[in-house]
Design a protein around this motif. Structure first.
Motif, short mmCIF file in Angstrom:
data_model
loop_
_atom_site.label_atom_id
_atom_site.label_comp_id
_atom_site.label_asym_id
_atom_site.label_seq_id
_atom_site.Cartn_x
_atom_site.Cartn_y
_atom_site.Cartn_z
N ALA A 42 5.25 18.20 -10.17
CA ALA A 42 5.08 18.32 -8.73
C ALA A 42 5.33 19.77 -8.36
O ALA A 42 6.44 20.29 -8.53
N LYS A 43 4.28 20.44 -7.88
CA LYS A 43 4.35 21.87 -7.58
C LYS A 43 4.82 22.06 -6.14
O LYS A 43 4.03 21.93 -5.21
N ILE A 44 6.09 22.36 -5.98
CA ILE A 44 6.67 22.52 -4.65
C ILE A 44 6.09 23.74 -3.96
O ILE A 44 5.74 23.71 -2.77
N THR A 45 5.98 24.84 -4.68
CA THR A 45 5.32 26.06 -4.24
C THR A 45 4.52 26.58 -5.42
O THR A 45 4.65 26.08 -6.55
N PRO A 46 3.66 27.60 -5.22
CA PRO A 46 2.95 28.16 -6.37
C PRO A 46 3.86 28.70 -7.47
O PRO A 46 3.43 28.85 -8.61
N LEU A 47 5.14 28.96 -7.15
CA LEU A 47 6.06 29.54 -8.11
C LEU A 47 7.18 28.59 -8.52
O LEU A 47 8.09 28.99 -9.26
N ALA A 48 7.14 27.34 -8.06
CA ALA A 48 8.22 26.41 -8.37
C ALA A 48 7.67 25.01 -8.57
O ALA A 48 6.77 24.58 -7.85
N ASN A 49 8.19 24.31 -9.57
CA ASN A 49 7.79 22.92 -9.77
C ASN A 49 8.91 22.15 -10.45
O ASN A 49 9.79 22.72 -11.11
N VAL A 50 8.91 20.85 -10.23
CA VAL A 50 9.80 19.94 -10.95
C VAL A 50 8.91 19.02 -11.78
O VAL A 50 7.75 18.77 -11.43
N PHE A 51 9.46 18.52 -12.89
CA PHE A 51 8.64 17.72 -13.78
C PHE A 51 9.48 16.65 -14.46
O PHE A 51 10.70 16.76 -14.58
N VAL A 52 8.80 15.61 -14.88
CA VAL A 52 9.37 14.59 -15.75
C VAL A 52 8.48 14.50 -16.98
O VAL A 52 7.26 14.67 -16.90
#
Length: 377
Positions: free
Chosen positions: A267-277
């Protein structure tokens, strides 16, 4: 004194090379299908905590000794560019303290020439990754934060030659590759006479992408371990998910007994940050191979131990500062489970299954030398 002169000369040569590469990059025409010229270092360092929990065949769970500490995981040198129109090269070297098991070449991941002799055709020769499907496998190792057992035990970088067909829109690529077999492991040379035969398709249908392959890895002269790897990815601006399906079979009796499934969602919160499983399941429950291994100690499948199951799952994040996107901070927590239920003749002191819980934070940074010198020109 001699050491200082040597270091000074090396730095000067790198500076000159970087300036030349930067100039070549500026002159490169838009739409050129060759590699963009580059000279880059990349480094990753982690802080990891591990807590093992072990269950023995006839005993209760036991908490193992925890371990933690800082670790430098990667230090890579990248070079690539155009040697002539339509002819490019790429080189990636892992800079390590110890040489390879057989030759210095063991620590060279890529060193190849690629010739695009027609709009729809190209040929490549040198050392590169074997053409195997799957998105976990396809990612640069420095970006695979935690991984499957299969990924960790597959020595994919081998000497090989290939020819590829490219669609007119350059979104679909079909590759036929012949190279050394991974059963040769480190430092392989052609004199060992074990080869791999690989057919690979990379497809791009917009939001849906594929990395499929059929592979035949020679494990003994004239006998093969056959692989089918199907990498499927759905990719949108703020969300992506991939699912890799891999099946291994030495014969028709092994169908659906030796396989792996790996998936990751971002899940790309911003173009420079994401969380993943990310999670995976792997097994090798072929009874013929289990019996053969117990009798001879010889592995038919070098990527999945006979009689074992592996499960792993976890959650993590990646973040790049806006002012310095070449730096990446990451973190994850994951649990690895190894199950030996199907290994016969377990003794009381032998491990039935084991959990390894890892917590990790780390930083990766890329030093783009060519880009730096292009800015100061």
């Amino acid at each position: 004194m001699h050491l200082k002169r040597t270091i000074s000369c090396a730095l000067l040569l790198m500076a000159l090379a970087a300036t030349a590469l930067a100039q070549d990059t500026i002159r490169e025409k838009k739409g050129d299908f060759n590699l963009i010229n580059k000279l880059m270092l990349e480094v990753r360092a982690d802080l990891t905590f591990n807590q093992p929990v072990t269950t023995y065949a006839f005993e209760e769970n036991q908490l193992g000794e925890s371990s933690y500490g800082f670790q430098g995981r990667y230090f890579n040198l990248h070079m690539g560019g155009n040697l002539a129109p339509n002819l490019s090269y790429y080189f990636r070297q892992r800079i390590v303290a110890n040489p390879g098991s057989h030759t210095f070449f063991d620590n060279t991941d890529f060193l190849y020439l690629d010739y695009r002799f027609h709009k729809n055709w190209s040929a490549r020769i040198g050392k590169e990754a074997l053409a195997v499907g799957g998105f976990e496998y396809d990612a640069p190792p420095i970006d695979v934060l935690y991984f499957s057992y299969y990924w960790d035990n597959f020595y994919c970088f081998q000497l090989a030659g290939s020819i590829s067909f490219h669609s007119n829109n350059d979104k679909h690529h079909l590759t036929l590759q012949v190279g050394n077999s991974p059963y040769l492991h480190y430092g392989s040379t052609f004199k060992n006479s074990l080869l791999s035969y690989n057919l690979f398709w990379s497809g791009d249908f917009g939001h849906f992408k594929t990395l499929y392959s059929f592979n035949m890895f020679e494990r003994k002269k004239g006998t093969f371990m056959n692989y089918i790897a199907l990498g499927n990815k759905v990719d949108y601006e703020h969300f992506s998910i991939y699912l890799d399906l891999m099946h291994h079979a030495h014969s028709v009796n092994q169908l659906f007994k030796d396989f792996a499934v790996v998936g990751r969602a971002d899940a790309k919160i911003t173009p420079l940050a994401n969380v993943f499983v990310k999670a995976g399941y792997e097994q090798n429950l072929d009874q013929d191979e289990i019996a053969h291994f117990n009798a001879t100690g010889d592995l038919w499948d070098c990527l999945a131990l006979p009689g074992q199951q592996y499960i792993y799952y976890g959650i993590g994040f990646e973040w790049r500062p806006k002012r310095c996107p070449d730096v990446r901070l990451h973190g994850f927590v994951t649990d690895y489970i190894t199950n030996n239920d199907y290994v016969p003749y377990l003794q009381p002191a032998e491990v039935l299954n084991e959990h390894n819980v890892y917590a990790n934070v780390g930083v990766t940074w890329k030093i783009d030398i060519a880009k730096y010198f292009s800015k100061i020109r």
